[in-house]
Design an enzyme around this catalytic site. Structure first.
Site, PDB file in Angstrom:
ATOM      1  N   ASN A 177      34.410  35.038  39.151  1.00  0.00           N
ATOM      2  CA  ASN A 177      33.741  34.739  39.809  1.00  0.00           C
ATOM      3  C   ASN A 177      33.532  32.967  37.736  1.00  0.00           C
ATOM      4  O   ASN A 177      33.306  32.309  38.499  1.00  0.00           O
ATOM      5  CB  ASN A 177      32.396  34.895  39.656  1.00  0.00           C
ATOM      6  CG  ASN A 177      31.937  36.236  37.982  1.00  0.00           C
ATOM      7  OD1 ASN A 177      32.667  36.357  37.961  1.00  0.00           O
ATOM      8  ND2 ASN A 177      30.554  35.968  38.170  1.00  0.00           N
ATOM      9  N   GLY A 253      34.493  43.655  37.542  1.00  0.00           N
ATOM     10  CA  GLY A 253      34.023  43.238  39.041  1.00  0.00           C
ATOM     11  C   GLY A 253      33.274  44.492  39.447  1.00  0.00           C
ATOM     12  O   GLY A 253      31.791  44.063  38.689  1.00  0.00           O
ATOM     13  N   THR A 257      34.589  48.866  43.353  1.00  0.00           N
ATOM     14  CA  THR A 257      36.543  49.105  42.336  1.00  0.00           C
ATOM     15  C   THR A 257      35.663  49.762  41.258  1.00  0.00           C
ATOM     16  O   THR A 257      36.744  50.467  41.253  1.00  0.00           O
ATOM     17  CB  THR A 257      36.534  47.251  41.916  1.00  0.00           C
ATOM     18  OG1 THR A 257      36.467  46.879  43.473  1.00  0.00           O
ATOM     19  CG2 THR A 257      38.051  47.669  41.843  1.00  0.00           C
ATOM     20  N   GLU A 276      33.267  46.782  33.352  1.00  0.00           N
ATOM     21  CA  GLU A 276      31.924  46.005  33.612  1.00  0.00           C
ATOM     22  C   GLU A 276      31.509  45.447  34.677  1.00  0.00           C
ATOM     23  O   GLU A 276      32.108  45.241  35.255  1.00  0.00           O
ATOM     24  CB  GLU A 276      31.690  45.069  32.814  1.00  0.00           C
ATOM     25  CG  GLU A 276      32.690  44.337  31.247  1.00  0.00           C
ATOM     26  CD  GLU A 276      31.099  45.205  30.433  1.00  0.00           C
ATOM     27  OE1 GLU A 276      30.015  44.556  30.985  1.00  0.00           O
ATOM     28  OE2 GLU A 276      31.321  45.103  29.419  1.00  0.00           O
ATOM     29  N   CYS A 310      27.148  37.205  37.587  1.00  0.00           N
ATOM     30  CA  CYS A 310      27.039  39.319  37.775  1.00  0.00           C
ATOM     31  C   CYS A 310      25.776  38.850  36.473  1.00  0.00           C
ATOM     32  O   CYS A 310      24.683  39.521  37.492  1.00  0.00           O
ATOM     33  CB  CYS A 310      27.807  39.665  37.261  1.00  0.00           C
ATOM     34  SG  CYS A 310      28.575  39.273  34.843  1.00  0.00           S
ATOM     35  N   GLU A 481      31.288  45.412  25.347  1.00  0.00           N
ATOM     36  CA  GLU A 481      32.172  44.965  24.251  1.00  0.00           C
ATOM     37  C   GLU A 481      31.195  43.939  23.850  1.00  0.00           C
ATOM     38  O   GLU A 481      30.408  43.004  24.571  1.00  0.00           O
ATOM     39  CB  GLU A 481      33.041  44.005  25.824  1.00  0.00           C
ATOM     40  CG  GLU A 481      34.247  45.232  27.037  1.00  0.00           C
ATOM     41  CD  GLU A 481      34.578  44.632  27.326  1.00  0.00           C
ATOM     42  OE1 GLU A 481      35.001  43.625  28.017  1.00  0.00           O
ATOM     43  OE2 GLU A 481      35.218  45.424  28.003  1.00  0.00           O
TER      44      GLU A 481
HETATM   45  P1  NAD Z   1      36.206  43.478  42.577  1.00  0.00           P
HETATM   46  O1  NAD Z   1      35.755  44.199  42.389  1.00  0.00           O
HETATM   47  O2  NAD Z   1      36.456  43.233  44.138  1.00  0.00           O
HETATM   48  O3  NAD Z   1      37.573  42.996  42.345  1.00  0.00           O
HETATM   49  C1  NAD Z   1      37.660  42.820  41.048  1.00  0.00           C
HETATM   50  C2  NAD Z   1      39.081  42.559  40.047  1.00  0.00           C
HETATM   51  O4  NAD Z   1      39.186  44.459  40.494  1.00  0.00           O
HETATM   52  C3  NAD Z   1      39.890  41.741  40.900  1.00  0.00           C
HETATM   53  O5  NAD Z   1      41.448  41.773  40.125  1.00  0.00           O
HETATM   54  C4  NAD Z   1      40.681  42.881  42.233  1.00  0.00           C
HETATM   55  O6  NAD Z   1      42.394  42.310  42.677  1.00  0.00           O
HETATM   56  C5  NAD Z   1      40.707  44.265  41.700  1.00  0.00           C
HETATM   57  N1  NAD Z   1      41.160  45.166  42.206  1.00  0.00           N
HETATM   58  C6  NAD Z   1      40.111  45.671  43.336  1.00  0.00           C
HETATM   59  N2  NAD Z   1      40.298  47.108  43.942  1.00  0.00           N
HETATM   60  C7  NAD Z   1      41.133  47.850  42.759  1.00  0.00           C
HETATM   61  C8  NAD Z   1      41.496  48.448  42.916  1.00  0.00           C
HETATM   62  N3  NAD Z   1      41.629  50.076  43.514  1.00  0.00           N
HETATM   63  N4  NAD Z   1      41.892  49.235  41.323  1.00  0.00           N
HETATM   64  C9  NAD Z   1      41.894  48.037  40.437  1.00  0.00           C
HETATM   65  N5  NAD Z   1      41.779  47.160  40.374  1.00  0.00           N
HETATM   66  C10 NAD Z   1      41.049  46.684  41.347  1.00  0.00           C
HETATM   67  O7  NAD Z   1      35.149  42.612  42.189  1.00  0.00           O
HETATM   68  P2  NAD Z   1      35.449  40.535  42.904  1.00  0.00           P
HETATM   69  O8  NAD Z   1      34.527  40.378  44.312  1.00  0.00           O
HETATM   70  O9  NAD Z   1      36.659  39.890  41.585  1.00  0.00           O
HETATM   71  O10 NAD Z   1      34.100  40.218  41.363  1.00  0.00           O
HETATM   72  C11 NAD Z   1      32.594  40.419  42.277  1.00  0.00           C
HETATM   73  C12 NAD Z   1      31.762  40.864  41.062  1.00  0.00           C
HETATM   74  O11 NAD Z   1      31.974  41.695  40.009  1.00  0.00           O
HETATM   75  C13 NAD Z   1      30.708  41.576  41.421  1.00  0.00           C
HETATM   76  O12 NAD Z   1      30.154  42.809  41.325  1.00  0.00           O
HETATM   77  C14 NAD Z   1      30.069  41.028  39.686  1.00  0.00           C
HETATM   78  O13 NAD Z   1      29.169  41.453  39.307  1.00  0.00           O
HETATM   79  C15 NAD Z   1      30.961  41.596  39.071  1.00  0.00           C
HETATM   80  N6  NAD Z   1      30.880  41.039  37.672  1.00  0.00           N
HETATM   81  C16 NAD Z   1      30.357  41.987  36.821  1.00  0.00           C
HETATM   82  C17 NAD Z   1      30.614  40.963  35.723  1.00  0.00           C
HETATM   83  C18 NAD Z   1      29.772  41.718  34.406  1.00  0.00           C
HETATM   84  O14 NAD Z   1      30.824  41.393  33.338  1.00  0.00           O
HETATM   85  N7  NAD Z   1      29.778  43.631  34.275  1.00  0.00           N
HETATM   86  C19 NAD Z   1      30.627  39.862  35.371  1.00  0.00           C
HETATM   87  C20 NAD Z   1      31.328  39.440  36.584  1.00  0.00           C
HETATM   88  C21 NAD Z   1      31.891  39.530  38.134  1.00  0.00           C
END
Ligand code: NAD
Length: 499
Positions: A177, A253, A257, A276, A310, A481
């Site tokens: 995002n 993410g 995950t 996070e 997020c 962080e």
């Molecule tokens: P995601 O969890 O699908 O993917 C995030 C990253 O993790 C990607 O690089 C992906 O390839 C990797 N990944 C996926 N499965 C994995 C595994 N089993 N092991 C290791 N890495 C793995 O998330 P997304 O769809 O890319 O992003 C959206 C999510 O991120 C939303 O839930 C959003 O709220 C969250 N987010 C949180 C913050 C925060 O600071 N808390 C900030 C931005 C986004």
């Protein structure tokens, strides 16, 4: 010649779009390992990344496998002994050089971020500025740390102090995002505090990370200190996290995950985890607000980056005394200020479009009122566009009110008392962020200190100060962080008593 060379010349939206419009033209990424771009081990294994505005291929990225990940981790491991002993001043100088190069190429980064993620160019510029600040902030932070040395009480010949040392190799994994901003929020403190790492950006938006590799090369970051591997989560991401040489994981993410990562690392007890995760953030609007000040904040919190932050406030709760007036002002404001193709970009991908659509179908089946927006088409053509959508009349148990949608969708409901507002806000598994809109100074603290959220914004949203803690409670993650909190993520602490 660097494989990124072509991209640097395409530093306006027009030129980059014209390039992509020619058949066969897209961005072909390579991993960045040991300060060199290199082909991944399986030349037949690629991931197609699509342009959210057109649905056409924008990039092909390596589907890196275990051998690619191992090569990157080895490079980071070999670089660690020397980098961890490099003086703070020398590390700081390199981080400032990285910041300066991104600053010089600001527009190139913004253009590619906008095209790859779908965000507006103005939003992309803000995020590139923040990425530059990440490097500048940690470059200077490490030069100004205060020590803790003192004599033990009653023992003037015994000195005690806390000593920190970099932990080792980190896996830095980020979502789609805010691609550059969130990845640099990890890379900058990782290398500033003397760790080395392997970054794995989201497979959905990898282009600015590819550019970043070239910046590291030009800034003369020593080989192996930061490596970038492209690939998917279950493959490259999971392999990276599980590597025994990786001593810490900084992950941003989704919550699911985060759970997988915790499960994958549970046996390796000494591996440090900072997670996070997602949010379903409440905005509370009290009856003492001026609507012309409150409505723009609530709307921006809901719809910035098409609701794909997020921290977006996707559940608005309004005091019943002003509920009707608030709704009418919000609808007017959204219709005037949030228009697809102008101030609102498409959502990032087809799977994400389908996910958001499924929640809108659910809202429709529950007889929600769509005050703006509608259920988007089952078969989108020409990009993944979803109108900013304001929903009311959903029951408090609706999953639309409880699960993270992560799109341009906001629900609005009424409350009668402050106590009820707090209860509604906290009735969610997540606890990332919240917004309070009120003029009452004592309420700001009274309510603010009881909301289950790592970040509470009062009469504002998305304000960040890089030295204060960033992170969530409950299902939104563990660890914080920012400033000294980032130092805690990337360093081991030992206490010495010296007589
Ligand atoms: P995601 O969890 O699908 O993917 C995030 C990253 O993790 C990607 O690089 C992906 O390839 C990797 N990944 C996926 N499965 C994995 C595994 N089993 N092991 C290791 N890495 C793995 O998330 P997304 O769809 O890319 O992003 C959206 C999510 O991120 C939303 O839930 C959003 O709220 C969250 N987010 C949180 C913050 C925060 O600071 N808390 C900030 C931005 C986004």
């Amino acid at each position: 010649m660097s494989p990124t060379s072509e991209l640097w010349k395409l530093n306006t939206l027009d030129s980059a779009q014209a390039y992509l419009a020619s058949p066969g033209n897209n961005v072909r990424l390579q991993n960045y390992i040991g300060n060199e771009f290199s082909e991944h081990s399986n030349p037949d294994s690629w991931i197609e990344s699509l342009n959210p505005r057109t649905g056409e291929v924008i990039a092909n990225l390596p589907r890196s496998d275990a051998s690619d990940v191992a090569r990157a981790v080895d490079a980071a491991s070999q670089a660690f002994p020397s980098w961890s002993k490099t003086s703070r001043q020398a590390r700081s100088d390199i981080l400032l050089r990285i910041a300066a190069i991104i600053h010089e190429e600001k527009e190139t980064f913004a253009v590619w971020e906008s095209l790859d993620q779908g965000k507006t160019l103005s939003r992309a510029r803000v995020e590139v500025d923040r990425a530059i600040s990440n490097f500048r902030y940690f470059a200077t932070y490490i030069l100004h740390e205060e020590g803790s040395a003192r004599f033990v009480d009653g023992q003037p010949s015994t000195l005690t102090y806390e000593h920190r040392s970099p932990i080792g190799v980190f896996a830095l994994i980020s979502p789609w995002n805010m691609p550059l901003y969130l990845l640099t929020w990890k890379i900058a403190p990782c290398i500033a505090f003397g760790c080395t790492g392997v970054a794995k950006p989201s497979e959905v938006t990898s282009i600015t990370a590819f550019l970043l590799g070239e910046v590291f090369r030009q800034a003369q970051l020593p080989p192996g200190v930061m490596n970038i591997v492209f690939g998917d989560g279950p493959g490259a991401g999971s392999t990276l996290v599980k590597s025994p040489l990786v001593r810490g994981v900084s992950f941003t993410g989704g919550t699911k995950t985060g759970i997988s990562i915790r499960r994958d690392t549970v046996e390796d007890i000494g591996k440090h985890l900072s997670l996070e995760l997602g949010g379903k953030n409440p905005t509370l609007v009290f009856d003492d607000v001026d609507l012309d000040q409150a409505v723009p904040i609530a709307a921006q919190a809901a719809f910035e980056n098409s609701g794909q932050i997020c921290l977006c406030g996707s559940r608005i709760y309004v005091h019943r005394a002003i509920y009707e007036k608030f709704i009418s002002a919000l609808v007017d404001y959204v219709q005037q200020h949030y228009r697809c193709g102008e101030t609102v970009g498409p959502v990032v991908s087809r799977p994400h479009y389908d996910k958001i659509r499924s929640y809108l179908l659910q809202a429709q089946s529950e007889k929600a009122a769509f005050l703006t927006g509608d259920v988007p088409s089952e078969a989108p053509t020409g990009g993944y566009w979803i109108e900013p959508t304001v929903l009311t009349d959903l029951g408090t148990d609706s999953i639309v009110m409880h699960e993270e949608i992560f799109g341009p969708v906001v629900t609005v409901s009424a409350f009668d008392t402050e106590e009820e507002a707090i209860k509604l806000a906290n009735d969610n598994p997540n606890g990332l962020a919240s917004v309070l809109l009120t003029k009452d100074g004592s309420r700001m603290r009274r309510v603010g200190e009881r909301i289950d959220a790592g970040l509470v914004w009062v009469n504002c949203w998305l304000v960040r100060e890089l030295g204060t803690a960033f992170g969530g409670m409950k299902a939104s993650g563990t660890g914080r962080e920012g400033g000294a909190h980032s130092r805690d993520v990337f360093t081991n602490l030992r206490t010495l008593h010296v007589r």
